[in-house]
Design a protein around this motif. Structure first.
Motif, short mmCIF file in Angstrom:
data_model
loop_
_atom_site.label_atom_id
_atom_site.label_comp_id
_atom_site.label_asym_id
_atom_site.label_seq_id
_atom_site.Cartn_x
_atom_site.Cartn_y
_atom_site.Cartn_z
N SER A 1 37.25 44.24 43.36
CA SER A 1 37.20 42.78 43.38
C SER A 1 37.60 42.17 42.03
N SER A 2 37.37 42.89 40.95
CA SER A 2 37.75 42.36 39.64
C SER A 2 39.27 42.36 39.43
N ASP A 3 40.02 43.02 40.31
CA ASP A 3 41.48 43.09 40.21
C ASP A 3 42.19 41.97 40.95
N VAL A 4 41.48 41.26 41.83
CA VAL A 4 42.12 40.36 42.78
C VAL A 4 42.97 39.28 42.13
N GLU A 5 42.47 38.62 41.12
CA GLU A 5 43.26 37.55 40.50
C GLU A 5 44.54 38.09 39.87
N SER A 6 44.48 39.22 39.22
CA SER A 6 45.67 39.83 38.62
C SER A 6 46.65 40.28 39.71
N MET A 7 46.13 40.82 40.80
CA MET A 7 46.97 41.23 41.91
C MET A 7 47.73 40.03 42.47
N GLN A 8 47.01 38.94 42.67
CA GLN A 8 47.60 37.74 43.26
C GLN A 8 48.70 37.18 42.35
N LYS A 9 48.47 37.15 41.06
CA LYS A 9 49.48 36.64 40.12
C LYS A 9 50.73 37.51 40.13
N LEU A 10 50.54 38.82 40.19
CA LEU A 10 51.67 39.75 40.20
C LEU A 10 52.50 39.56 41.47
N ILE A 11 51.82 39.50 42.62
CA ILE A 11 52.50 39.30 43.89
C ILE A 11 53.21 37.95 43.91
N GLN A 12 52.57 36.92 43.39
CA GLN A 12 53.13 35.58 43.42
C GLN A 12 54.45 35.48 42.65
N GLN A 13 54.58 36.26 41.58
CA GLN A 13 55.84 36.26 40.83
C GLN A 13 57.02 36.58 41.73
N PHE A 14 56.83 37.53 42.63
CA PHE A 14 57.90 37.96 43.53
C PHE A 14 58.00 37.05 44.75
N ALA A 15 56.88 36.50 45.18
CA ALA A 15 56.91 35.53 46.29
C ALA A 15 57.67 34.28 45.87
N ILE B 1 60.22 33.97 44.12
CA ILE B 1 61.67 34.13 44.18
C ILE B 1 62.13 34.67 45.54
N GLY B 2 61.23 34.65 46.54
CA GLY B 2 61.59 35.00 47.91
C GLY B 2 61.71 36.47 48.21
N LEU B 3 61.11 37.32 47.38
CA LEU B 3 61.21 38.76 47.61
C LEU B 3 60.04 39.33 48.40
N MET B 4 58.99 38.54 48.60
CA MET B 4 57.86 38.98 49.42
C MET B 4 57.05 37.77 49.84
N LEU B 5 56.17 37.99 50.79
CA LEU B 5 55.28 36.92 51.21
C LEU B 5 54.19 36.72 50.17
N PRO B 6 53.80 35.48 49.96
CA PRO B 6 52.68 35.25 49.04
C PRO B 6 51.38 35.75 49.66
N ARG B 7 50.42 36.04 48.83
CA ARG B 7 49.08 36.43 49.28
C ARG B 7 48.08 35.54 48.57
N THR B 8 47.18 34.97 49.33
CA THR B 8 46.14 34.13 48.74
C THR B 8 45.01 35.02 48.22
N ILE B 9 44.20 34.46 47.36
CA ILE B 9 43.01 35.17 46.89
C ILE B 9 42.15 35.56 48.09
N LYS B 10 41.99 34.62 49.03
CA LYS B 10 41.19 34.89 50.23
C LYS B 10 41.75 36.08 51.01
N SER B 11 43.06 36.10 51.23
CA SER B 11 43.69 37.20 51.96
C SER B 11 43.50 38.53 51.24
#
Length: 162
Positions: free
Chosen positions: A8-22, A24-34
């Motif tokens: 659970s302590s990784d979630v915010e960092s995971m979301q920021k990393l994923i969002q970088q690629f979302a 620019i259209g390379l992947m779907l975004p993921r919310t903190i909730k998801s």
């Protein structure tokens, strides 16, 4: 670098990393909730207490799983971070008895090096597409479908030799 299950302590960092690629259209975004709801599916690579890579293994059916949201810090591409995460997820799929692991990707060369094979998107079961309705490319998807066959796959030898 350590590759481990996400916490659970990784979630915010995971979301920021994923969002970088979302972004620019390379992947779907993921919310903190998801990410929280599916936390048990995710694996991270960590270096110096910083999440530098992430991906999830989502079981879609008794014989099919998907690697989703594979993102690696852009400054660290080419260092094997993504490879180590995917290899760990493939081992997890093997332990679960999953026959096929799918990736919908733009990074075909990366996945080919890991023994994934291109398949026709039309050959995939409808359940694969449930999250695709949220993508702005839904009606003109340009991702490539690739599948890795584990030793649990009935056509294992034929698939490996093809």
């Amino acid at each position: 670098m350590e590759v481990r299950k996400a916490s659970s302590s990784d979630v915010e960092s995971m979301q920021k990393l994923i969002q970088q690629f979302a972004d620019i259209g390379l992947m779907l975004p993921r919310t903190i909730k998801s990410l929280c709801e599916h936390l048990q599916c995710f694996t991270v690579a960590v270096e110096n207490d910083k999440v530098i890579g992430v991906a999830g293994l989502h079981v879609l059916w008794k014989d099919l799983a998907e690697i989703r949201s594979l993102a690696v810090d852009p400054d660290l591409h080419g260092r094997g971070v993504g490879r180590k995460i995917v290899e760990q997820l493939l081992q997890e799929a093997e332990k679960l008895g999953i026959a096929q692991v799918l990736s919908l990707t733009y990074q075909t060369q990366f996945f080919e090096k890991l023994d994934f094979h291109v398949v026709r998107k039309e050959s995939l079961p409808h359940k694969v597409w449930k999250d695709c309705i949220y993508c702005n490319k839904f009606y003109h998807c340009d991702e490539v479908a690739m599948v890795y066959y584990t030793h649990h796959y009935d056509g294992f030898q034929a698939a490996k030799e093809a």
